[in-house]
Scaffold this motif. Sequence first.
Motif, mmCIF file in Angstrom:
data_model
loop_
_atom_site.group_PDB
_atom_site.id
_atom_site.type_symbol
_atom_site.label_atom_id
_atom_site.label_comp_id
_atom_site.label_asym_id
_atom_site.label_seq_id
_atom_site.Cartn_x
_atom_site.Cartn_y
_atom_site.Cartn_z
ATOM 1 N N ILE D 183 37.984 47.714 -17.449
ATOM 2 C CA ILE D 183 38.352 46.826 -16.336
ATOM 3 C C ILE D 183 37.052 46.264 -15.798
ATOM 4 N N GLY D 184 36.944 44.953 -15.797
ATOM 5 C CA GLY D 184 35.677 44.300 -15.489
ATOM 6 C C GLY D 184 35.335 44.302 -14.010
ATOM 7 N N ALA D 185 34.080 43.977 -13.724
ATOM 8 C CA ALA D 185 33.566 43.991 -12.356
ATOM 9 C C ALA D 185 34.407 43.116 -11.421
ATOM 10 N N ARG D 186 34.810 41.936 -11.892
ATOM 11 C CA ARG D 186 35.555 41.013 -11.027
ATOM 12 C C ARG D 186 36.989 41.485 -10.761
ATOM 13 N N ASN D 187 37.449 42.461 -11.544
ATOM 14 C CA ASN D 187 38.789 43.018 -11.355
ATOM 15 C C ASN D 187 38.774 44.397 -10.705
ATOM 16 N N MET D 188 37.613 44.846 -10.225
ATOM 17 C CA MET D 188 37.535 46.221 -9.708
ATOM 18 C C MET D 188 38.504 46.465 -8.568
ATOM 19 N N GLN D 189 38.817 45.408 -7.812
ATOM 20 C CA GLN D 189 39.800 45.579 -6.753
ATOM 21 C C GLN D 189 41.061 44.748 -7.003
ATOM 22 N N LEU D 206 35.838 51.734 -15.882
ATOM 23 C CA LEU D 206 35.957 50.923 -14.662
ATOM 24 C C LEU D 206 34.581 50.462 -14.213
ATOM 25 N N LYS D 207 34.362 49.150 -14.251
ATOM 26 C CA LYS D 207 33.047 48.624 -13.864
ATOM 27 C C LYS D 207 32.976 48.373 -12.363
ATOM 28 N N ARG D 208 31.805 48.648 -11.799
ATOM 29 C CA ARG D 208 31.595 48.430 -10.372
ATOM 30 C C ARG D 208 31.557 46.936 -10.071
ATOM 31 N N GLY D 209 32.237 46.535 -9.011
ATOM 32 C CA GLY D 209 32.227 45.133 -8.604
ATOM 33 C C GLY D 209 30.848 44.689 -8.159
ATOM 34 N N LEU D 210 30.630 43.379 -8.193
ATOM 35 C CA LEU D 210 29.315 42.820 -7.862
ATOM 36 C C LEU D 210 28.832 43.208 -6.474
ATOM 37 N N GLY D 238 24.985 46.581 -12.253
ATOM 38 C CA GLY D 238 24.175 45.676 -11.457
ATOM 39 C C GLY D 238 24.976 45.123 -10.298
ATOM 40 N N ILE D 239 24.350 45.032 -9.145
ATOM 41 C CA ILE D 239 25.007 44.488 -7.965
ATOM 42 C C ILE D 239 24.330 43.172 -7.581
ATOM 43 N N ARG D 240 24.981 42.450 -6.715
ATOM 44 C CA ARG D 240 24.445 41.159 -6.302
ATOM 45 C C ARG D 240 23.540 41.352 -5.084
ATOM 46 N N THR D 241 22.322 40.861 -5.193
ATOM 47 C CA THR D 241 21.377 40.931 -4.078
ATOM 48 C C THR D 241 20.712 39.567 -3.930
ATOM 49 N N PHE D 242 19.713 39.513 -3.061
ATOM 50 C CA PHE D 242 18.993 38.253 -2.846
ATOM 51 C C PHE D 242 18.022 37.949 -3.989
ATOM 52 N N GLU D 243 17.674 38.939 -4.816
ATOM 53 C CA GLU D 243 16.698 38.715 -5.898
ATOM 54 C C GLU D 243 17.342 37.889 -6.998
ATOM 55 N N TYR D 245 15.539 36.655 -9.866
ATOM 56 C CA TYR D 245 14.861 36.645 -11.173
ATOM 57 C C TYR D 245 15.728 37.311 -12.243
ATOM 58 N N THR D 246 16.375 38.419 -11.863
ATOM 59 C CA THR D 246 17.353 39.034 -12.755
ATOM 60 C C THR D 246 18.746 38.569 -12.322
ATOM 61 N N ARG D 247 19.682 38.561 -13.269
ATOM 62 C CA ARG D 247 21.041 38.075 -12.985
ATOM 63 C C ARG D 247 21.706 38.906 -11.898
ATOM 64 N N ASN D 248 21.524 40.232 -11.963
ATOM 65 C CA ASN D 248 21.995 41.147 -10.939
ATOM 66 C C ASN D 248 20.880 42.167 -10.704
ATOM 67 N N THR D 249 21.084 43.096 -9.776
ATOM 68 C CA THR D 249 20.095 44.138 -9.544
ATOM 69 C C THR D 249 20.713 45.475 -9.933
ATOM 70 N N LEU D 250 20.150 46.118 -10.954
ATOM 71 C CA LEU D 250 20.672 47.418 -11.377
ATOM 72 C C LEU D 250 20.446 48.433 -10.259
ATOM 73 N N ASP D 251 21.537 49.036 -9.780
ATOM 74 C CA ASP D 251 21.425 50.069 -8.742
ATOM 75 C C ASP D 251 21.392 51.416 -9.451
ATOM 76 N N ILE D 252 20.203 51.777 -9.920
ATOM 77 C CA ILE D 252 20.093 52.992 -10.742
ATOM 78 C C ILE D 252 20.372 54.256 -9.923
ATOM 79 N N SER D 253 20.170 54.189 -8.617
ATOM 80 C CA SER D 253 20.469 55.354 -7.770
ATOM 81 C C SER D 253 21.951 55.697 -7.789
ATOM 82 N N ALA D 254 22.777 54.747 -8.187
ATOM 83 C CA ALA D 254 24.218 55.019 -8.219
ATOM 84 C C ALA D 254 24.530 56.226 -9.099
#
Lengths: 332, 332, 332, 332
Positions: D183-189, D206-210, D238-243, D245-254
């Motif tokens: 189930i893709g990120a855009r369908n997480m909810q 189940l992929k984490r939403g943006l 990866g989540i959406r942030t203000f950065e 340069y990369t398409r998303n920001t990998l939240d490795i702490s997750a």
Amino acid sequence: MVIVMKPTAPQEMIEKIVKKMTSLGCQVHQSQGANYCLLGLVGDTSKINPSQIEANKYVDKLLRVQQPYKLANRLFHPEDTIIDIDGLKIGGGHVAIMAGPCSVESEEQLMTIAHAVKESGAQFLRGGAFKPRTSPYSFQGMGEEGLKLLKKAKEATGMPIVTEVMCQDTFDVVEEYADILQIGARNMQNFPLLKRAGKSQKPILLKRGLSATIEELLMSAEYIMAEGNLNVILCERGIRTFETYTRNTLDISAVPVIKELSHLPIIIDPSHATGKWAMVEPLSKASIAVGADGLIIEVHHQPECALSDGAQSLKPKKFAQLMEAIKKISEI
Amino acid sequence: MVIVMKPTAPQEMIEKIVKKMTSLGCQVHQSQGANYCLLGLVGDTSKINPSQIEANKYVDKLLRVQQPYKLANRLFHPEDTIIDIDGLKIGGGHVAIMAGPCSVESEEQLMTIAHAVKESGAQFLRGGAFKPRTSPYSFQGMGEEGLKLLKKAKEATGMPIVTEVMCQDTFDVVEEYADILQIGARNMQNFPLLKRAGKSQKPILLKRGLSATIEELLMSAEYIMAEGNLNVILCERGIRTFETYTRNTLDISAVPVIKELSHLPIIIDPSHATGKWAMVEPLSKASIAVGADGLIIEVHHQPECALSDGAQSLKPKKFAQLMEAIKKISEI
Amino acid sequence: MVIVMKPTAPQEMIEKIVKKMTSLGCQVHQSQGANYCLLGLVGDTSKINPSQIEANKYVDKLLRVQQPYKLANRLFHPEDTIIDIDGLKIGGGHVAIMAGPCSVESEEQLMTIAHAVKESGAQFLRGGAFKPRTSPYSFQGMGEEGLKLLKKAKEATGMPIVTEVMCQDTFDVVEEYADILQIGARNMQNFPLLKRAGKSQKPILLKRGLSATIEELLMSAEYIMAEGNLNVILCERGIRTFETYTRNTLDISAVPVIKELSHLPIIIDPSHATGKWAMVEPLSKASIAVGADGLIIEVHHQPECALSDGAQSLKPKKFAQLMEAIKKISEI
Amino acid sequence: MVIVMKPTAPQEMIEKIVKKMTSLGCQVHQSQGANYCLLGLVGDTSKINPSQIEANKYVDKLLRVQQPYKLANRLFHPEDTIIDIDGLKIGGGHVAIMAGPCSVESEEQLMTIAHAVKESGAQFLRGGAFKPRTSPYSFQGMGEEGLKLLKKAKEATGMPIVTEVMCQDTFDVVEEYADILQIGARNMQNFPLLKRAGKSQKPILLKRGLSATIEELLMSAEYIMAEGNLNVILCERGIRTFETYTRNTLDISAVPVIKELSHLPIIIDPSHATGKWAMVEPLSKASIAVGADGLIIEVHHQPECALSDGAQSLKPKKFAQLMEAIKKISEI
């Protein structure tokens, strides 16, 4: 640089812009599409002020091509910068470990922690004497007294000192005691402080601002370098996002990105990135695996009594275990 | 404050924490659930260091109840703060309009703009002499020369001056010329600068940082107020989000939120919030409608030649039209 | 489109790309700088797959010039779209007010609220029968029973119905009862749902996703329009940022931005944007002042008993006062 | 749960709330401070609707103590969930590698890549047949034809298939062919889709939403589990942030956060997290070092011809090198 003209732009206005850009010293190539006219600018675009162009109501947008930083740019300096402090190296594949308490609190506290981290293999001693705190009612650091204790700890352990410098007024005194001068996240765009750091002979550890892009971080390094100090160490310490479980979100991708864009060393601060001691070990391992040039870690022998950041400080025993794991990963 | 203990916390540890908290001067009420034990702390919790509690491995989390700011808190100061500058009022329902160029560039430029905005009804003249710029290669402002021109413009128009102070070293000189001292977004947590501002007799215009929460903004105001200067004007100027079409995202909700939490005046800067002159008019109207105490707007008679921020500067004619619309909305 | 080649790109590779792009039907103009080579592409670039170009290791980056949406683009449709529902108009300067409970809970609840909002001047009745809830344990809506009650309320008040459609399986039944079909923020990129909506004859109220850019919102509108349904109403309802005091952050700039980029109507949902009823009034005023084409507001006569969103619901009396204020502002 | 009453709350209102909460089945302890009254709620708080309480104008705020998810909660299920697919294990320390093209494009393409990744040590074959695309004009996937090719590739290589399911209408057919349903990120909810997945016998990726918090991700897992399907694999992408340069920001702490909060396996998708193939290798190493239960990686033998996501696809040779590095790190 590429200027995209609006579909409504009259030919006369396009010509006027081409003329002005040419007069500023660059070459302009025009591509005319059905709806848009593109002006490709090459050559020396340094005299162009993008905001002036965007002020023109017939300009749709302006696309930048070149990075705005030069001295920090790997394009013009392909070799890794390696910083040497008393024979210890930072950058170019050397993994530097900086550890110590968030704040210097007393001679006993500092000495206990300094000896412990030294024994586990840390090379640099960190410790704050001047502390930036969100609340004016929180402990603001021991000031020069703290710097003197750091000097003592250096004499006792041989470890060079990393400590934060917060402002112009206290720059000279911090510079006298420190081996590496840290500029904190909240000061990343304190431009007068960056200029002063650029006049120092000591290496600068520049932390990424909470909401600074990687490009802005490199522009702040450029401020320091433009004044003559080329010894800048970058530090990723977590950025601010919508996720609240961790204090900040570690942007671990910043390491390979910065390695691509710049020749400067980049280290990671896993303590501030999460704000939770239990997360420090896994994130430290990930940081080494991703290719960071080092770590800066908060360690305290009594976190439940620490005057600041107790929640994110490792106990010496945990730190010792972490150092073992780091050694193995960095060997790969 | 509420301490949530982990399900695994031994009774003995809970008692130890209760004892320590009591010894720090507050009362503790314990609620025992099936999985969690809650400790409700009331009374004087100011001596408690939250990070020390969170360092305890049996503590699940700590929930804060009271706001950490006092002097800026409406709870302890229910009446609106109204700041009076030469008879012009900011706060308490008075709408203050500050306008002028981003940077002071020359006497002719400043005088032209100053007379124009005065004529349209602006009460304060804005203009930067010391400029924080992302790039070390950009125009850094005219410095004291610019301050002298601002003084001339004040003499010619009668408008009090709003200008930015960037650091401790230049504080005295800016303080001498300015009527309102602006602290920029990038310096919102430059704590030594906030402390210096707290010792000034002049009102401070404190801009919200790019990624500062409203609570952090109020804590920075608290830094200034704790040093004795109670005349702080807050300014929302857009925060950093994922949306890139506008330069920043105007957080217009900050106005009613701050009106609820604090008694300090709050104004809006629509120019920096969007970075686009065409957005300034609609956002200015919305700002007045939402209840802001004023606006600070960039105006330039030749935006396509402006040394900074041309893209977001209104021309005097547009500004005059905007002032008409503002007048009507603020009458409602 | 502009392709920026890396400084290391061999001439042969540049030629290969130029050839391929030309073969896809567009014209290419080359601008050679000292470090970068720019390829400006004009003409029909629709057959180009940007990700394929970026996969080339000699390509530095790709800069897009044209918006990727066509049907939703004001460039190709300069006039405002005005949607007519039973003689009530949305778009083009008409201010449409939609109000009602978050969820339909019972006949008595719905009728009470419907009559109240009608009396205050609302034109459309909102109310959820199928409810997207973060928790599987929360009230999920009355389903078709709720739709039947909405129909009754329409018969009693004459107000057209706005209600959410959550999935393909229940599309037909919702379509039968609703006058405007709402697609919620969490479904903004549920592409099969968008395609189904595109085949409907009913207008679609498309809410912006929590972290969707304005361009992505317009691309989702394009999905609906590409299937034949051109009656799309956009809705800004707050985006997710780091600020936690409000539930979301209302991006009020989205209104003038969308007015510039698209011809579709754009309304604001101040209830979800903040999650706090006390903020609804000021934000509603700001929304009208900024130029929104309408508002969708949650109203409940007993918020402390509401099965969902009680915290952000206005009581009918407050709503009536708000309608008075809105009337005055929209007259300006 | 803790209810914080406003300083202005009359005693009578406090008593009314205490009474109502008690009637809902929980115990209430009151702590009275100088400015605030705290109500600590323990016992069964499941019948309480927080939004109803917040609707009360004398309530300052509501602080939650317990996590809202139960089945996904490690507190009630301390052992790691280990999912077994044809003898291959995911979770509990086993490192699962899923690799393959973004989209299935043709038999030749899929077979070439499937054999290559199998040879390098991948255990699962990924490949999209139904593709969620931001633009309606982009390639939407081969549909059932693609599923048939995936089945062929499974027969040829023995690798179980991971593929995305986008909606209720195509659920049955995807379920028939796939071994793991993504189930893709855009369908997480997309809650109806989650409920349908909960009725499947197949494991769900189940992929984490943006812009989903970790808690929201776990609540979406709870939706699936509440319907009876306990085999949920979480994926950080990866989540959406203000950065930017990369398409998303990998939240490795997750990863460590989820390991603490839940017993479910958590893997990382480094391809979508950055959008750049050159970043995939360092981020994959970091993911294994941080303790992830696996990786899902996009591989393509001709990225410059890929119909989707060419820019982030690894070539088979690079993937083989990466697998070597991963093996070494996972041994530590």
